[in-house]
Write a protein that holds these residues in place. Structure first.
Motif, PDB file in Angstrom:
ATOM      1  N   THR A 160      -8.096  39.601  10.454  1.00  0.00           N
ATOM      2  CA  THR A 160      -6.994  40.490  10.854  1.00  0.00           C
ATOM      3  C   THR A 160      -6.619  41.504   9.777  1.00  0.00           C
ATOM      4  O   THR A 160      -5.582  42.165   9.873  1.00  0.00           O
ATOM      5  CB  THR A 160      -5.745  39.657  11.222  1.00  0.00           C
TER       6      THR A 160
ATOM      7  N   ARG B  26      -8.082  44.272   9.089  1.00  0.00           N
ATOM      8  CA  ARG B  26      -8.241  45.621   9.610  1.00  0.00           C
ATOM      9  C   ARG B  26      -8.267  45.556  11.136  1.00  0.00           C
ATOM     10  O   ARG B  26      -8.635  44.519  11.709  1.00  0.00           O
ATOM     11  CB  ARG B  26      -9.554  46.282   9.104  1.00  0.00           C
ATOM     12  N   PRO B  27      -7.928  46.643  11.822  1.00  0.00           N
ATOM     13  CA  PRO B  27      -7.946  46.615  13.293  1.00  0.00           C
ATOM     14  C   PRO B  27      -9.361  46.502  13.843  1.00  0.00           C
ATOM     15  O   PRO B  27     -10.311  47.025  13.262  1.00  0.00           O
ATOM     16  CB  PRO B  27      -7.290  47.950  13.675  1.00  0.00           C
ATOM     17  N   GLU B  28      -9.460  45.749  14.943  1.00  0.00           N
ATOM     18  CA  GLU B  28     -10.701  45.609  15.698  1.00  0.00           C
ATOM     19  C   GLU B  28     -11.873  45.140  14.839  1.00  0.00           C
ATOM     20  O   GLU B  28     -13.014  45.597  14.983  1.00  0.00           O
ATOM     21  CB  GLU B  28     -11.030  46.930  16.411  1.00  0.00           C
TER      22      GLU B  28
ATOM     23  N   SER C 262      -1.608  47.967  11.091  1.00  0.00           N
ATOM     24  CA  SER C 262      -2.704  47.862  10.113  1.00  0.00           C
ATOM     25  C   SER C 262      -2.223  47.613   8.693  1.00  0.00           C
ATOM     26  O   SER C 262      -2.730  46.715   8.002  1.00  0.00           O
ATOM     27  CB  SER C 262      -3.540  49.144  10.147  1.00  0.00           C
TER      28      SER C 262
ATOM     29  N   SER D 243      -1.648  50.218  17.478  1.00  0.00           N
ATOM     30  CA  SER D 243      -0.496  49.308  17.408  1.00  0.00           C
ATOM     31  C   SER D 243       0.403  49.599  16.209  1.00  0.00           C
ATOM     32  O   SER D 243       1.584  49.267  16.216  1.00  0.00           O
ATOM     33  CB  SER D 243      -0.988  47.862  17.324  1.00  0.00           C
TER      34      SER D 243
ATOM     35  N   THR E 156      -7.384  39.945  17.146  1.00  0.00           N
ATOM     36  CA  THR E 156      -7.561  41.336  16.750  1.00  0.00           C
ATOM     37  C   THR E 156      -6.378  42.175  17.219  1.00  0.00           C
ATOM     38  O   THR E 156      -5.497  41.686  17.941  1.00  0.00           O
ATOM     39  CB  THR E 156      -8.878  41.893  17.316  1.00  0.00           C
ATOM     40  N   PHE E 157      -6.346  43.423  16.794  1.00  0.00           N
ATOM     41  CA  PHE E 157      -5.302  44.354  17.222  1.00  0.00           C
ATOM     42  C   PHE E 157      -5.890  45.776  17.162  1.00  0.00           C
ATOM     43  O   PHE E 157      -6.905  46.007  16.507  1.00  0.00           O
ATOM     44  CB  PHE E 157      -4.058  44.239  16.331  1.00  0.00           C
ATOM     45  N   SER E 158      -5.235  46.675  17.857  1.00  0.00           N
ATOM     46  CA  SER E 158      -5.779  48.033  17.936  1.00  0.00           C
ATOM     47  C   SER E 158      -5.214  48.917  16.822  1.00  0.00           C
ATOM     48  O   SER E 158      -4.167  48.609  16.236  1.00  0.00           O
ATOM     49  CB  SER E 158      -5.433  48.665  19.292  1.00  0.00           C
ATOM     50  N   VAL E 159      -5.881  50.006  16.563  1.00  0.00           N
ATOM     51  CA  VAL E 159      -5.401  50.980  15.569  1.00  0.00           C
ATOM     52  C   VAL E 159      -4.049  51.530  16.004  1.00  0.00           C
ATOM     53  O   VAL E 159      -3.131  51.722  15.192  1.00  0.00           O
ATOM     54  CB  VAL E 159      -6.425  52.135  15.424  1.00  0.00           C
TER      55      VAL E 159
END
Length: 659
Positions: free
Chosen positions: A82, A84-86, A489, A486, A481-484
């Motif tokens: 986690t 960095r995004p994705e 970061s 969001s 994961t998470f998106s940019v």
């Protein structure tokens, strides 16, 4: 059964392949080392068959250090994923497995053995006893814990890890949604380890109630002994609930019953209620002994009696009672209704009262004290502000209406870690630096200890403080994961960097053990800290029989007052030396632990007949134990005299102290 034989060993993942190679090489190295040094008999005689409470405590602590490493690696992998995004470092399934095993290992196989290990080493000494009430049962407790821990740990290389979270909620944990055997490991391994913990609870209750030395009334007991007693009561009250819940889970998964499976008419909320009826008291099972450790450390290094001793005892009992009536606050959002949520909101917030009392007790103990900033004391000092953050955010979560906003976010995860790391891990480190000389006869290096302290505390805050803000921004837990877009970061990256600093702190601790083992001065007195309780009235390290003559106490902080008065209790006359009766070692607890582990492994793979055949071995061990008439042995007075002279004539020993 759903087992694919070509997947018996987990393959195809380079991380797991590396772990398999590392495990194989480590095992080969241990076997080769023991064979080369001809230490197999020593290992069997001195450790595997020991019933000495101090050695059993040390084995718990060694196991906990190993589990800290394993659980810590899981944490670092999650933080890498986690950072960095994705990121694609871990896939979703691997991430699920890792956060599940991280939670289980850190709570049940790291925090608990650390604390039970320290309890094993210290409690008989603090109450002036020669051992625990049931030494062989104590050894069995350890080997059951160890068997359960090893069974759970092999899941990531054989068969597959549990992946339904450390809470293992149904229906996710049922066969319908988790058809593999990973969650069988959860049901069986935790059952075996839990039986060991339950036996420990019974053993400590009997030990403290029946084996205190002459003059030590309950209200003259050291605070760590009090917290251990109350913790043991909670263990005996709460663990049978978990035993039943795991038993029902095993029936659901292995034999097709439907206690928790909705599709078969079961009730998934039954699991949630049973789990948290055990799970919330479990938090206090690990927190109360930690409070006892801080009480001993703060009193010793403030050079004062513990402020408000009676109010502290009442607070501990109050926390224990309240811990049994708060479990619904873990699932406010599951539809219990406003009346039920309000009741559990109030009981949960009430816990802040006795906890606050204890916090002020510690602060007033330090007030006007002549504080020594040893490494152990620094852990206690850092605990106060960090735990207050965890406590205050806990009160925020206790409010049912507000919890709907925080629910399932990283805010909760940050709160949980701000409670358990300062409230347990800091205490364990304080206890290890404090009682290390009593276990091993030398002290951990203070300079390295302070490096360990600063790196760990800074790393801890940098890791988990950003998670409060991530949670408030809406970042959910258990998401791989998470998106940019969001906007999470930067905070995730800071948290990941903090985890590296935290890991560096733990690495310095391990190096400290290595360095001190090789280089620390062995010529230390029995009471190197000028402490207050009875464990410091004997040698460091402590001889097998603990005390040549059992001490007699007449007040709280008895050892401190003995030193002040230059009491004859600190001296040993020739006519006071006599033969001392001790229990013999036994290989039966070790064998039972192995049999439990083998039967559990076969049950995990649903080889029922083979598991039943292995379980016969458990009954065979019980029968052997029933006809065991070994009555122990005597340490002869000549040997006692020689042992006592060796440490009492050392310069600076306790009988030369005037505190």
């Amino acid at each position: 059964m759903g087992i694919k034989w070509d997947e018996f060993f987990i393959t195809g993942d380079p991380l797991i392949l590396g772990s398999q190679i590392a495990i194989a090489l480590t095992m080969l190295g241990i076997v080769a080392g023991l064979t080369y040094l001809k230490r197999w008999k020593w290992l069997w005689r001195e450790w595997l068959t020991t019933v000495d409470h101090k050695r059993i405590g040390i084995m718990y602590i060694i196991s906990a250090v190993l589990m800290f490493f394993r659980g810590g690696m899981d944490g670092l992998l999650m933080k890498a994923q986690t950072s960095r995004p994705e990121m694609t470092f871990l896939d979703a399934q691997h991430y699920n497995e890792i956060f599940t095993t991280h939670g289980v290992i850190m709570i049940l196989f790291m925090a608990m053995p650390f604390l039970i290990g320290i309890m094993n080493v210290v409690i008989p000494l603090q109450i002036g006893a020669r051992d625990v009430a049931f030494p062989q049962l104590n050894a069995l407790s350890f080997w059951l814990f160890f068997g359960g821990a090893m069974l759970f740990n092999i899941s990531f290389v054989i068969g597959g890890s549990p992946d339904a979270g450390w809470t293992s909620y149904f229906p996710l944990a049922g066969k319908e949604f988790s058809p593999g055997i990973g969650n069988n490991y959860y049901a069986v391994a935790l059952q075996i380890a839990g039986i060991g913990t339950l036996l420990s609870g019974i053993n400590f209750i009997v030990t403290i109630l029946k084996m205190r030395t002459k003059g030590m009334t309950l209200m003259r007991m050291p605070m760590f002994s009090w917290t251990t007693l109350i913790t043991s009561v909670i263990i005996v009250a709460a663990f049978p609930i978990f035993t039943v819940a795991l038993g029902l889970m095993t029936f659901d998964r292995l034999y097709g019953t439907h206690f928790f499976t909705l599709s078969g008419g079961g009730l998934d909320m039954l699991w949630a209620n049973l789990f948290w009826l055990w799970g919330h008291p479990e938090v206090y099972i690990v927190a109360l002994p930690a409070f006892g450790i801080f009480s001993e450390v703060i009193a010793t290094f403030s050079r004062k009696s513990l402020f408000g001793y009676k109010s502290m005892v009442i607070s501990i009992v109050g926390i224990a009672l309240l811990s049994m009536v708060v479990w619904v606050h873990h699932f406010y959002t599951m539809g219990a209704g406003p009346a039920v949520n309000s009741f559990f909101s109030i009981t949960t917030m009430m816990i802040a009262v006795p906890t606050g009392v204890k916090m002020f007790n510690w602060l007033f103990t330090m007030r006007h004290g002549r504080i020594r900033t040893t490494t152990a004391m620094m852990w206690a000092l850092a605990f106060v502000p960090c735990f207050v953050i965890g406590g205050v955010t806990g009160v925020m979560l206790a409010m049912g209406a507000a919890d709907y906003q925080y629910h399932n976010t990283l805010f909760l995860v940050a709160h949980f870690h701000y409670v358990l790391i300062p409230g347990v891990v800091f205490a364990v480190f304080a206890g290890l630096y404090y009682w290390w000389p009593k276990m091993f006869g030398f002290m951990l290096n203070e300079r390295l200890g302070k490096w360990h302290f600063w790196l760990f505390v800074i790393g801890f805050n940098v890791t988990f403080m950003p998670m409060f803000f991530l949670g408030l921004k809406g970042a959910v837990r258990r998401s791989y994961t998470f998106s940019v877009e969001s906007g999470f970061s930067n905070l995730f990256l800071v948290s990941a960097l903090g985890s590296v600093v935290l890991a560096a702190g733990f690495a310095v601790f391990c190096y400290n053990i290595y360095w001190s083992t090789r280089h620390a001065d062995r010529n230390i007195p029995g009471d190197p800290w000028n402490a207050r309780t009875l464990e410091w009235a004997t040698a460091s390290p402590v001889q097998a029989y603990n005390f040549a003559k059992l001490p007699v106490v007449d007040r709280l902080d008895a050892f401190w007052h003995m030193k002040k008065a230059n009491s004859p209790e600190l001296t040993l006359k020739q006519d006071e030396i006599a033969d001392i009766h001790m229990p013999n070692n036994s290989g039966l607890p070790f064998v039972m632990g192995v049999v439990f582990g083998v039967a559990g492994f076969l049950l995990v793979f649903e080889w029922h007949l083979a598991a039943a055949a292995a379980a016969l071995g458990i009954f065979a061990c019980l029968i052997v134990r029933s006809f065991d008439y070994n009555d122990g042995y005597h340490v002869h007075k000549e040997e006692v005299e020689k042992t006592e002279k060796a440490w009492r004539l050392r310069e600076g020993e306790v009988n030369h102290y005037v505190g």
